[in-house]
Motif scaffolding. Structure first.
Motif, short mmCIF file in Angstrom:
data_model
loop_
_atom_site.label_atom_id
_atom_site.label_comp_id
_atom_site.label_asym_id
_atom_site.label_seq_id
_atom_site.Cartn_x
_atom_site.Cartn_y
_atom_site.Cartn_z
N ALA A 1 0.83 -1.21 0.00
CA ALA A 1 0.00 0.00 0.00
C ALA A 1 0.87 1.26 0.00
CB ALA A 1 -0.93 0.00 1.21
N ALA A 2 1.93 1.27 0.80
CA ALA A 2 2.81 2.45 0.85
C ALA A 2 3.53 2.66 -0.47
CB ALA A 2 3.82 2.29 1.98
N VAL A 3 4.04 1.61 -1.06
CA VAL A 3 4.73 1.73 -2.35
C VAL A 3 3.73 2.12 -3.43
CG1 VAL A 3 5.98 0.43 -4.11
CG2 VAL A 3 6.60 0.19 -1.72
N VAL B 1 4.02 5.50 -5.72
CA VAL B 1 4.02 5.43 -7.18
C VAL B 1 2.85 6.24 -7.73
CG1 VAL B 1 3.70 3.86 -9.14
CG2 VAL B 1 5.28 3.28 -7.31
N GLY B 2 1.70 6.19 -7.08
CA GLY B 2 0.56 6.98 -7.52
C GLY B 2 0.80 8.48 -7.43
N ILE B 3 1.43 8.92 -6.34
CA ILE B 3 1.75 10.34 -6.19
C ILE B 3 2.74 10.78 -7.26
CG2 ILE B 3 2.90 12.00 -4.68
CD1 ILE B 3 1.61 10.51 -2.32
N CYS B 4 3.76 9.96 -7.51
CA CYS B 4 4.73 10.30 -8.56
C CYS B 4 4.07 10.36 -9.93
CB CYS B 4 5.87 9.28 -8.58
SG CYS B 4 6.94 9.38 -7.15
N GLY B 5 3.22 9.41 -10.21
CA GLY B 5 2.51 9.41 -11.49
C GLY B 5 1.60 10.62 -11.64
N MET B 6 0.90 10.98 -10.55
CA MET B 6 0.03 12.15 -10.61
C MET B 6 0.84 13.42 -10.89
SD MET B 6 -2.20 13.88 -7.57
CE MET B 6 -0.70 14.49 -6.84
#
Length: 89
Positions: free
Chosen positions: A16-18, A22-27
């Motif tokens: 969940a943390a990873v 990754v979601g924040i970086c992609g956003m």
């Protein structure tokens, strides 16, 4: 056998943390590609050279989250901070 070794319930928080990171970086990457005035994806926009687009840069840098937190105190939990920092009467 290998799936049982890697999919233990203890590693779900790590997944969940990873995944969140990754979601924040992609956003952020999508935000930069789509709205950053300095990024030009198409060849015709790249040929324009340096643009004087100060209004667009101001709009990009002063986004909604920054406007929301601008007038707030820089504390995460002000009531807890006040409880421990102010002397009791």
């Amino acid at each position: 056998m290998a799936a049982n070794r890697w999919l233990r319930p203890e590693v779900y928080p790590l997944f969940a943390a990873v995944g969140a990171a990754v979601g924040i970086c992609g956003m952020q990457l999508v935000r930069n590609i789509t709205t950053n005035p300095e990024v030009r994806v198409t060849k015709s926009n790249r040929a324009a050279g340096i643009l004087e687009n100060f209004e667009e840069g101001e709009k990009y840098s002063q986004h909604g989250l920054r406007k929301y937190v601008r007038g707030r105190t820089p504390q995460i939990m002000p009531s807890v901070n006040n409880f421990f920092s102010e002397p009791s009467n």
